[in-house]
Design an enzyme around this catalytic site. Structure first.
Site, PDB file in Angstrom:
ATOM      1  N   LEU A  32      75.290  22.317   9.320  1.00  0.00           N
ATOM      2  CA  LEU A  32      76.380  21.420   9.680  1.00  0.00           C
ATOM      3  C   LEU A  32      75.822  20.106  10.220  1.00  0.00           C
ATOM      4  O   LEU A  32      76.326  19.021   9.900  1.00  0.00           O
ATOM      5  CB  LEU A  32      77.290  22.086  10.721  1.00  0.00           C
ATOM      6  CG  LEU A  32      78.507  21.274  11.150  1.00  0.00           C
ATOM      7  CD1 LEU A  32      79.387  20.934   9.960  1.00  0.00           C
ATOM      8  CD2 LEU A  32      79.302  22.052  12.188  1.00  0.00           C
ATOM      9  N   TYR A  33      74.764  20.176  11.008  1.00  0.00           N
ATOM     10  CA  TYR A  33      74.129  18.963  11.539  1.00  0.00           C
ATOM     11  C   TYR A  33      73.663  18.068  10.385  1.00  0.00           C
ATOM     12  O   TYR A  33      73.904  16.857  10.382  1.00  0.00           O
ATOM     13  CB  TYR A  33      72.954  19.331  12.442  1.00  0.00           C
ATOM     14  CG  TYR A  33      72.182  18.137  12.936  1.00  0.00           C
ATOM     15  CD1 TYR A  33      72.691  17.333  13.955  1.00  0.00           C
ATOM     16  CD2 TYR A  33      70.939  17.805  12.396  1.00  0.00           C
ATOM     17  CE1 TYR A  33      71.988  16.233  14.414  1.00  0.00           C
ATOM     18  CE2 TYR A  33      70.237  16.703  12.838  1.00  0.00           C
ATOM     19  CZ  TYR A  33      70.759  15.914  13.850  1.00  0.00           C
ATOM     20  OH  TYR A  33      70.063  14.827  14.293  1.00  0.00           O
ATOM     21  N   ALA A  34      72.995  18.670   9.382  1.00  0.00           N
ATOM     22  CA  ALA A  34      72.518  17.907   8.229  1.00  0.00           C
ATOM     23  C   ALA A  34      73.689  17.281   7.475  1.00  0.00           C
ATOM     24  O   ALA A  34      73.608  16.131   7.022  1.00  0.00           O
ATOM     25  CB  ALA A  34      71.707  18.813   7.308  1.00  0.00           C
TER      26      ALA A  34
END
Length: 174
Positions: A32-34
């Site tokens: 999700l961060y990416a």
């Protein structure tokens, strides 16, 4: 709209799913961060296209230094070395030692200032397509993880403990 100053924004190495170079694709985020970092890059491209804003994105790789996050690998490695524990250095296919970019905070600051100093000014709006003034630059140099462990052992003045054999396809370092 009159020409505006250039914009420099932060991104992350996390946009890469496997290979890492400025020409490698970043359309398969693995977290999700990416995905949020990739979305930020897509928004930057869109603003460049629609408004003619000159945008330079900097992809940071494992930034370390004073006041670093305690969940970073070098803190774990240091703690384990001081406790006399073996350090697992994972290997990829065909016995290749995994590499990771460790970038000192001062180098990140120099990269940010350099990007600001050399960025092309924005052209303004009105549908001007200025894609040539939008790009993303890697700030980091890969180093073998075993090299980091060896440097830490030397600085801590601790004799090497034989590395624990570990063969995995990927090493995940925060």
């Amino acid at each position: 709209m009159n020409p505006q100053p250039a914009i420099v924004c932060a991104s992350s190495s996390s946009v890469y799913s496997k290979k890492v170079s400025e020409i490698d694709r970043t359309d398969n985020p693995s977290s999700l961060y990416a995905a949020t970092k990739k979305a930020g890059e897509a928004i930057a491209h869109t603003y460049n296209h629609i408004h003619g804003l000159s945008i330079t994105g900097l992809r940071f790789f494992t930034v370390y230094g004073p006041w670093g996050r305690p969940d970073m690998a070098y803190f774990f490695f240091t703690s384990d070395i001081l406790k006399g524990k073996q350090i697992s250095v994972f290997e990829g296919l065909n016995g290749f030692t995994v590499s990771r970019d460790f970038t000192y905070i001062d180098d990140i600051v120099k990269g940010c200032l350099g990007a600001l100093d050399t960025a092309t000014k924005s052209t303004g709006s009105g549908g001007v397509k200025a894609r040539r003034n939008c790009g993303f630059i890697i700030l980091g140099i890969p180093h073998r993880c075993q090299l980091l462990v060896n440097i830490l052992r030397k600085l801590l003045k601790v004799k090497a403990v034989s590395p624990m054999p570990a063969c995995l396809l990927m090493l995940i370092l925060v």
